[in-house]
Design an enzyme around this catalytic site. Structure first.
Site, short mmCIF file in Angstrom:
data_model
loop_
_atom_site.label_atom_id
_atom_site.label_comp_id
_atom_site.label_asym_id
_atom_site.label_seq_id
_atom_site.Cartn_x
_atom_site.Cartn_y
_atom_site.Cartn_z
N ASP A 1 -3.24 -11.69 -3.26
CA ASP A 1 -2.81 -10.29 -3.10
C ASP A 1 -3.02 -9.86 -1.64
OD1 ASP A 1 -3.31 -7.17 -4.96
OD2 ASP A 1 -1.52 -8.18 -4.24
N SER B 1 -2.52 -3.45 -1.02
CA SER B 1 -3.60 -2.46 -1.06
C SER B 1 -4.45 -2.71 -2.31
CB SER B 1 -3.04 -1.04 -1.11
OG SER B 1 -2.28 -0.87 -2.29
N THR C 1 3.88 -1.35 -4.95
CA THR C 1 4.10 0.02 -5.37
C THR C 1 5.28 0.68 -4.64
OG1 THR C 1 1.70 0.15 -5.61
CG2 THR C 1 2.91 2.24 -5.72
N HIS D 1 2.77 -7.78 -12.67
CA HIS D 1 1.58 -7.05 -12.21
C HIS D 1 0.92 -6.42 -13.42
CE1 HIS D 1 -0.78 -3.87 -10.10
NE2 HIS D 1 -0.45 -3.18 -11.19
N ARG E 1 -9.00 -8.16 -13.79
CA ARG E 1 -9.31 -6.81 -13.33
C ARG E 1 -10.13 -6.01 -14.34
NH1 ARG E 1 -4.20 -4.08 -11.37
NH2 ARG E 1 -5.65 -2.44 -10.83
N ARG F 1 1.20 3.42 -12.20
CA ARG F 1 2.15 3.41 -11.07
C ARG F 1 3.43 2.65 -11.41
NH1 ARG F 1 -1.91 0.39 -7.37
NH2 ARG F 1 -2.37 -0.41 -9.47
N GLY G 1 0.80 -1.22 0.00
CA GLY G 1 0.00 0.00 0.00
C GLY G 1 0.83 1.27 0.00
N GLY G 2 0.21 2.34 0.50
CA GLY G 2 0.86 3.64 0.54
C GLY G 2 0.39 4.58 -0.56
N TYR H 1 7.31 -3.40 -7.92
CA TYR H 1 6.78 -2.89 -9.19
C TYR H 1 7.91 -2.40 -10.10
CZ TYR H 1 1.69 -2.12 -8.23
OH TYR H 1 0.34 -2.23 -8.01
C1 FWO Z 1 -3.57 -4.33 -6.97
C2 FWO Z 1 -0.57 -4.26 -4.64
C3 FWO Z 1 -3.38 -2.92 -7.56
C4 FWO Z 1 0.50 -2.70 -3.06
O1 FWO Z 1 -3.58 -2.76 -8.77
O2 FWO Z 1 -0.83 -4.39 -6.98
O3 FWO Z 1 -3.01 -2.03 -6.79
O4 FWO Z 1 1.59 -2.26 -3.39
O5 FWO Z 1 0.22 -3.09 -1.90
N1 FWO Z 1 -2.73 -4.44 -5.79
N2 FWO Z 1 -0.44 -1.88 -5.18
C5 FWO Z 1 -5.02 -4.53 -6.54
C6 FWO Z 1 -5.96 -4.78 -7.72
C7 FWO Z 1 -5.67 -6.12 -8.32
C8 FWO Z 1 -7.38 -4.73 -7.22
C9 FWO Z 1 -1.38 -4.37 -5.92
C10 FWO Z 1 -0.61 -2.86 -4.11
ZN ZN Z 2 -0.16 -6.21 -8.06
#
Ligand code: FWO
Ligand code: ZN
Length: 388
Positions: free
Chosen positions: A283, A287, A101, A197, A229, A165, A70-71, A132
């Site tokens: 996941d 987040s 992220t 991702h 998604r 992102r 998250g964040g 990422y």
């Molecule tokens: C997905 C993890 C997103 C983190 O696209 O990729 O954000 O860094 O904790 N989660 N960004 C969630 C969708 C698949 C709903 C992540 C998140």
């Molecule tokens: Zn992801």
């Protein structure tokens, strides 16, 4: 320690009938009828009555933010890390940790330490190196060195593409990461998976398709995740699976994905895709941020490993899939694509990772990880260090 689980309906995941399963130490020792262990009292023999229960392999979660993630809405939106019972009470006995992220305040050293912590607490853990971001932030400074020198590293990820992102990597950077992790994996007998991702962007899986078409790197090197998604991305992922790739659905608790897992799996099977070529991951602790069309943050939720058993129930009860097929994306399929040799199956020589489910509602009764009972009749009997 020897544990004999008696008269359970055994799913390896293929259905094996009503059997006894004997665990010897941390491994599955034998399957059969009326198994006996007579060691003259030298070793304790525990018995578990599996009558009326379904015995399945422990769940393998191939994508979880065990360190927290998250964040995207600022520091106060960093999500909490995984706990032992957050895994075991959801049937997860093997988890692959990743960073998302935030590849700055979350780093590989901390991810590896968290993976070791969960291993010491009783489950099996692995990690993807990186986050990422491209260039990949590693431990040793190099993707190949990370996978060759660090036992828990089985691949790289989650590398973000087609997402606002991402680092906006070039195709060459992406192909080089796949090339390096492939050879590093080969040299260390590991999968060398690129856990990709998939964002919502219109370029979708272009980089993966281009790598497979323009280089010598095979389909099996990639495990694109979040494929449900949006509908357009799913169509591309379906083509990828038809061509021989494996794709990963992210389970969800409120079906906010455009293509719910059970519907997506039915589509794959109707399109002739083998039931070996898809997986489901949680996941968990990642987040689930919402952005508007201008890319402005609107809020976020947190992933949870409980979505895995929820998706299993939906596949069986809503999509009408046989349990032995619905189990594959959570057990033998991730074990195969991630090259986890002793995982994902109920066979002598495999690790003693087992879940017992109640037949009527597929609710969790017992969880055994590496031969150790972690959950008994729905209650966690082993808890994390700081879990009360
Ligand atoms: C997905 C993890 C997103 C983190 O696209 O990729 O954000 O860094 O904790 N989660 N960004 C969630 C969708 C698949 C709903 C992540 C998140
Ligand atoms: Zn992801």
């Amino acid at each position: 320690m020897i544990t004999i689980i008696r008269n359970a309906k055994v799913y390896q995941p293929e259905y094996a009938g009503i059997k006894d399963v004997m665990l010897i130490g941390s491994q599955i020792g034998a399957l059969g009828e009326n198994l006996k262990a007579d060691l003259g009292g030298a070793v304790e023999v525990k018995e578990i009555d599996g009558t009326g229960l379904l015995l399945i392999p422990g769940i393998i979660d191939s994508h979880e933010h065990i360190l927290g993630g998250g964040g995207e809405g600022g520091f106060h939106t960093r999500t909490p890390e995984a706990t032992l019972t957050g895994l075991t009470l959801n049937g997860v006995t093997t988890v692959v940790g990743c960073i998302g992220t935030d590849g700055v305040a979350r780093n590989m050293e901390a991810l590896l330490a968290k993976a070791h912590a969960l291993e010491e607490e009783g489950v099996t853990t692995y990690v993807y190196t990186g986050s990422y971001r491209v260039p990949v932030h590693t431990i040793t400074g190099d993707v190949m060195r990370d996978i060759m020198l660090l036992d828990k590293v089985i691949g790289v990820g989650e590398v973000a593409i087609s997402d606002h992102r991402s680092s906006q990597p070039t195709f060459e950077e992406f192909a080089r990461i796949a090339a390096d992790i492939r050879v590093g994996g080969m040299l260390s007998g590991k999968a060398g998976i690129v856990n990709v991702h998939m964002g919502d962007g219109p370029r979708m899986m272009d980089f993966i398709w281009r790598t497979v078409r323009e280089t010598e790197i095979p389909f099996s090197q990639f495990l694109p995740t979040h494929v449900g998604r949006n509908a357009a991305l799913f169509e591309s992922a379906l083509e990828f699976a038809k061509a021989g790739g494996t794709i990963d659905f992210t389970g969800s608790l409120d079906d906010d994905d455009e293509v719910p897992v059970s519907k997506g799996i039915l589509r794959l099977l109707d399109a002739g895709v083998s039931s070996d070529h898809f997986t489901i991951s949680s996941d968990g602790q990642g987040s689930l941020p919402i952005f508007n069309e201008k890319g402005e943050f609107q809020g976020l939720g947190v992933g949870n490993a409980s979505c895995l058993l929820k998706e299993l129930r939906e596949c069986v009860n809503k999509a009408g899939l046989p349990l032995e097929l619905a189990l594959k994306p959570l057990t033998s399929n991730p074990a195969r694509i991630l090259k986890l040799a002793r995982k994902g199956r109920i066979l002598p020589g495999c690790d003693g990772d087992i879940c017992l489910l109640r037949e009527k509602d597929l609710s969790l009764h017992t969880v055994i990880a590496k031969g150790q009972v972690m959950v008994a009749e729905g209650t966690a009997v082993v808890r994390g260090t700081f879990e009360k």
